[in-house]
Design a protein around this motif. Sequence first.
Motif, PDB file in Angstrom:
ATOM      1  N   ALA A   1       0.834  -1.210   0.000  1.00 41.46           N
ATOM      2  CA  ALA A   1       0.000   0.000   0.000  1.00 41.46           C
ATOM      3  C   ALA A   1       0.863   1.252   0.000  1.00 41.46           C
ATOM      4  O   ALA A   1       0.534   2.256  -0.649  1.00 41.46           O
ATOM      5  CB  ALA A   1      -0.930  -0.011   1.215  1.00 41.46           C
ATOM      6  N   LYS A   2       1.979   1.205   0.734  1.00 42.55           N
ATOM      7  CA  LYS A   2       2.893   2.349   0.772  1.00 42.55           C
ATOM      8  C   LYS A   2       3.538   2.581  -0.587  1.00 42.55           C
ATOM      9  O   LYS A   2       3.678   3.733  -1.030  1.00 42.55           O
ATOM     10  CB  LYS A   2       3.971   2.103   1.825  1.00 42.55           C
ATOM     11  CG  LYS A   2       4.936   3.261   2.013  1.00 42.55           C
ATOM     12  CD  LYS A   2       4.227   4.476   2.589  1.00 42.55           C
ATOM     13  CE  LYS A   2       5.218   5.615   2.840  1.00 42.55           C
ATOM     14  NZ  LYS A   2       4.556   6.805   3.405  1.00 42.55           N
ATOM     15  N   MET A   3       3.893   1.508  -1.285  1.00 38.73           N
ATOM     16  CA  MET A   3       4.468   1.643  -2.617  1.00 38.73           C
ATOM     17  C   MET A   3       3.447   2.254  -3.581  1.00 38.73           C
ATOM     18  O   MET A   3       3.794   3.079  -4.427  1.00 38.73           O
ATOM     19  CB  MET A   3       4.909   0.271  -3.127  1.00 38.73           C
ATOM     20  CG  MET A   3       6.043  -0.362  -2.334  1.00 38.73           C
ATOM     21  SD  MET A   3       7.559   0.597  -2.406  1.00 38.73           S
ATOM     22  CE  MET A   3       7.849   0.650  -4.160  1.00 38.73           C
ATOM     23  N   ARG A   4       2.207   1.866  -3.452  1.00 36.99           N
ATOM     24  CA  ARG A   4       1.162   2.430  -4.307  1.00 36.99           C
ATOM     25  C   ARG A   4       1.014   3.923  -4.058  1.00 36.99           C
ATOM     26  O   ARG A   4       0.905   4.715  -5.006  1.00 36.99           O
ATOM     27  CB  ARG A   4      -0.172   1.711  -4.047  1.00 36.99           C
ATOM     28  CG  ARG A   4      -1.352   2.256  -4.854  1.00 36.99           C
ATOM     29  CD  ARG A   4      -2.632   1.483  -4.548  1.00 36.99           C
ATOM     30  NE  ARG A   4      -3.740   1.982  -5.332  1.00 36.99           N
ATOM     31  CZ  ARG A   4      -4.515   3.003  -4.977  1.00 36.99           C
ATOM     32  NH1 ARG A   4      -4.294   3.637  -3.823  1.00 36.99           N
ATOM     33  NH2 ARG A   4      -5.515   3.393  -5.757  1.00 36.99           N
ATOM     34  N   MET A   5       0.993   4.317  -2.796  1.00 35.08           N
ATOM     35  CA  MET A   5       0.860   5.731  -2.479  1.00 35.08           C
ATOM     36  C   MET A   5       2.071   6.522  -2.988  1.00 35.08           C
ATOM     37  O   MET A   5       1.935   7.662  -3.468  1.00 35.08           O
ATOM     38  CB  MET A   5       0.726   5.920  -0.972  1.00 35.08           C
ATOM     39  CG  MET A   5       0.388   7.346  -0.570  1.00 35.08           C
ATOM     40  SD  MET A   5       0.363   7.605   1.225  1.00 35.08           S
ATOM     41  CE  MET A   5       2.122   7.525   1.581  1.00 35.08           C
ATOM     42  N   THR A   6       3.246   5.919  -2.930  1.00 34.27           N
ATOM     43  CA  THR A   6       4.446   6.586  -3.438  1.00 34.27           C
ATOM     44  C   THR A   6       4.359   6.796  -4.942  1.00 34.27           C
ATOM     45  O   THR A   6       4.741   7.858  -5.467  1.00 34.27           O
ATOM     46  CB  THR A   6       5.691   5.756  -3.081  1.00 34.27           C
ATOM     47  OG1 THR A   6       5.760   5.585  -1.664  1.00 34.27           O
ATOM     48  CG2 THR A   6       6.958   6.444  -3.558  1.00 34.27           C
ATOM     49  N   LEU A   7       3.843   5.808  -5.661  1.00 31.80           N
ATOM     50  CA  LEU A   7       3.644   5.960  -7.100  1.00 31.80           C
ATOM     51  C   LEU A   7       2.629   7.071  -7.391  1.00 31.80           C
ATOM     52  O   LEU A   7       2.781   7.835  -8.363  1.00 31.80           O
ATOM     53  CB  LEU A   7       3.168   4.642  -7.709  1.00 31.80           C
ATOM     54  CG  LEU A   7       4.216   3.529  -7.826  1.00 31.80           C
ATOM     55  CD1 LEU A   7       3.556   2.236  -8.305  1.00 31.80           C
ATOM     56  CD2 LEU A   7       5.332   3.939  -8.781  1.00 31.80           C
ATOM     57  N   GLN A   8       1.590   7.170  -6.585  1.00 31.48           N
ATOM     58  CA  GLN A   8       0.620   8.250  -6.762  1.00 31.48           C
ATOM     59  C   GLN A   8       1.285   9.610  -6.585  1.00 31.48           C
ATOM     60  O   GLN A   8       1.042  10.545  -7.375  1.00 31.48           O
ATOM     61  CB  GLN A   8      -0.529   8.100  -5.746  1.00 31.48           C
ATOM     62  CG  GLN A   8      -1.482   6.963  -6.035  1.00 31.48           C
ATOM     63  CD  GLN A   8      -2.541   6.809  -4.955  1.00 31.48           C
ATOM     64  OE1 GLN A   8      -2.256   6.983  -3.765  1.00 31.48           O
ATOM     65  NE2 GLN A   8      -3.762   6.466  -5.350  1.00 31.48           N
ATOM     66  N   ARG A   9       2.115   9.732  -5.574  1.00 32.50           N
ATOM     67  CA  ARG A   9       2.810  11.001  -5.327  1.00 32.50           C
ATOM     68  C   ARG A   9       3.725  11.349  -6.487  1.00 32.50           C
ATOM     69  O   ARG A   9       3.781  12.507  -6.941  1.00 32.50           O
ATOM     70  CB  ARG A   9       3.611  10.911  -4.026  1.00 32.50           C
ATOM     71  CG  ARG A   9       2.757  10.867  -2.768  1.00 32.50           C
ATOM     72  CD  ARG A   9       3.566  10.390  -1.575  1.00 32.50           C
ATOM     73  NE  ARG A   9       4.846  11.067  -1.483  1.00 32.50           N
ATOM     74  CZ  ARG A   9       5.922  10.582  -0.866  1.00 32.50           C
ATOM     75  NH1 ARG A   9       5.852   9.383  -0.281  1.00 32.50           N
ATOM     76  NH2 ARG A   9       7.049  11.276  -0.826  1.00 32.50           N
ATOM     77  N   ALA A  10       4.442  10.344  -7.020  1.00 37.18           N
ATOM     78  CA  ALA A  10       5.340  10.590  -8.150  1.00 37.18           C
ATOM     79  C   ALA A  10       4.543  10.977  -9.403  1.00 37.18           C
ATOM     80  O   ALA A  10       4.950  11.864 -10.161  1.00 37.18           O
ATOM     81  CB  ALA A  10       6.186   9.357  -8.413  1.00 37.18           C
ATOM     82  N   ARG A  11       3.422  10.331  -9.605  1.00 35.99           N
ATOM     83  CA  ARG A  11       2.595  10.627 -10.775  1.00 35.99           C
ATOM     84  C   ARG A  11       2.039  12.041 -10.708  1.00 35.99           C
ATOM     85  O   ARG A  11       1.832  12.691 -11.743  1.00 35.99           O
ATOM     86  CB  ARG A  11       1.447   9.608 -10.855  1.00 35.99           C
ATOM     87  CG  ARG A  11       0.545   9.770 -12.073  1.00 35.99           C
ATOM     88  CD  ARG A  11      -0.464   8.635 -12.139  1.00 35.99           C
ATOM     89  NE  ARG A  11      -1.289   8.724 -13.327  1.00 35.99           N
ATOM     90  CZ  ARG A  11      -2.414   9.438 -13.419  1.00 35.99           C
ATOM     91  NH1 ARG A  11      -2.852  10.107 -12.352  1.00 35.99           N
ATOM     92  NH2 ARG A  11      -3.110   9.484 -14.541  1.00 35.99           N
ATOM     93  N   GLU A  12       1.817  12.519  -9.517  1.00 32.54           N
ATOM     94  CA  GLU A  12       1.268  13.866  -9.333  1.00 32.54           C
ATOM     95  C   GLU A  12       2.364  14.930  -9.278  1.00 32.54           C
ATOM     96  O   GLU A  12       2.099  16.085  -8.956  1.00 32.54           O
ATOM     97  CB  GLU A  12       0.424  13.885  -8.059  1.00 32.54           C
ATOM     98  CG  GLU A  12      -0.837  13.023  -8.193  1.00 32.54           C
ATOM     99  CD  GLU A  12      -1.498  12.730  -6.864  1.00 32.54           C
ATOM    100  OE1 GLU A  12      -0.985  13.221  -5.824  1.00 32.54           O
ATOM    101  OE2 GLU A  12      -2.503  12.004  -6.840  1.00 32.54           O
ATOM    102  N   GLY A  13       3.593  14.535  -9.565  1.00 35.65           N
ATOM    103  CA  GLY A  13       4.670  15.499  -9.712  1.00 35.65           C
ATOM    104  C   GLY A  13       5.540  15.692  -8.494  1.00 35.65           C
ATOM    105  O   GLY A  13       6.449  16.540  -8.519  1.00 35.65           O
ATOM    106  N   GLU A  14       5.349  14.954  -7.435  1.00 35.29           N
ATOM    107  CA  GLU A  14       6.153  15.129  -6.231  1.00 35.29           C
ATOM    108  C   GLU A  14       7.464  14.361  -6.359  1.00 35.29           C
ATOM    109  O   GLU A  14       7.510  13.266  -6.926  1.00 35.29           O
ATOM    110  CB  GLU A  14       5.370  14.624  -5.014  1.00 35.29           C
ATOM    111  CG  GLU A  14       6.095  14.820  -3.703  1.00 35.29           C
ATOM    112  CD  GLU A  14       5.276  14.355  -2.510  1.00 35.29           C
ATOM    113  OE1 GLU A  14       5.873  14.140  -1.446  1.00 35.29           O
ATOM    114  OE2 GLU A  14       4.050  14.209  -2.665  1.00 35.29           O
ATOM    115  N   ASP A  15       8.522  14.944  -5.831  1.00 31.95           N
ATOM    116  CA  ASP A  15       9.813  14.282  -5.830  1.00 31.95           C
ATOM    117  C   ASP A  15       9.832  13.277  -4.669  1.00 31.95           C
ATOM    118  O   ASP A  15       9.822  13.671  -3.502  1.00 31.95           O
ATOM    119  CB  ASP A  15      10.938  15.309  -5.658  1.00 31.95           C
ATOM    120  CG  ASP A  15      12.321  14.667  -5.718  1.00 31.95           C
ATOM    121  OD1 ASP A  15      12.401  13.452  -6.005  1.00 31.95           O
ATOM    122  OD2 ASP A  15      13.321  15.374  -5.463  1.00 31.95           O
ATOM    123  N   ILE A  16       9.839  12.011  -4.986  1.00 34.68           N
ATOM    124  CA  ILE A  16       9.788  10.983  -3.949  1.00 34.68           C
ATOM    125  C   ILE A  16      11.178  10.572  -3.468  1.00 34.68           C
ATOM    126  O   ILE A  16      11.306   9.736  -2.569  1.00 34.68           O
ATOM    127  CB  ILE A  16       9.045   9.727  -4.448  1.00 34.68           C
ATOM    128  CG1 ILE A  16       9.778   9.102  -5.639  1.00 34.68           C
ATOM    129  CG2 ILE A  16       7.606  10.081  -4.822  1.00 34.68           C
ATOM    130  CD1 ILE A  16       9.204   7.768  -6.094  1.00 34.68           C
TER     131      ILE A  16
END
Length: 279
Positions: free
Chosen positions: A173-188
């Motif tokens: 679930a954490k990996m999924r949320m990280t992908l969402q953040r990256a897709r929305e332009g955030e530097d992960i």
Amino acid sequence: MSYNLEKDVVDSNDSRNSVSDLEDCPLTGDENHLPLKEQRRKFNFRWPADRSPFWKFWSIAMTIITLILVAVGSHKTSVHDVSLCSASDMKTPTEETYNSGDAVVESWKKENLVETHYYRDLRYMTLNHDSDWLWKEHLDMLSGNIILPAAEDGSTNATLKSISMFHQMHCLAKMRMTLQRAREGEDIGEDWKDDAHWPHCFDYLRSSIMCYADGTLESVSRQPGPVDDGTFVEVIDGGEELRYCRDTKPIYELVRHYGPSSRYGYASKETDFEVAPGK
């Protein structure tokens, strides 16, 4: 040939009657051995008529008995000890009880495994926020943590533990949320120096996959292509093969007995923690 005239002599004694005849033939007692066909009637069993109330009663009775047998069989199956969560283990659980080699071997016995297929579940194949609710329980680690009570002899104190299956789901679930953040332009970030959480999950899931070493042979199958235009592609997605999986019910039973909602429940403010620090 001589002829006996005495046989043809008619008895002229009119005083004889049926009573005198009986006197000449007294009862000897042998009359009880005579067959009583006229007095006895042989019993012939006959089934009730088709519309007899008997059949309604019979049908209801057999239905009830069948349901009882099915219920008893289902109960015995559900309480079958497929892992470590038998009633005896629930009395005084310890960390050693659940991590022992014997317990792991027992859970992998074929009679304790569940046959299933992966197939495809499109609900989990998206980063769309409309599906976040499917992951929320694991993302927030609302389940999977338990309190092992103190030993009855006082040798150990109550301790907080996390069950690996739920830890793995949390990392996914954490990996999924990280992908969402990256897709929305955030530097992960790039690695564990930038964020210790999702890199930890990368490594933790890798180790978990290698630990279970699933040797199922997967075949090529035709699946819908990435573009919804009616085309198909040949891929190996592992969805059609028969799998032999460990049963998750004993793990959920463990959480039910010793999780936050059990009699050993705990206040969240006393047990807040992160598997690894990070965003």
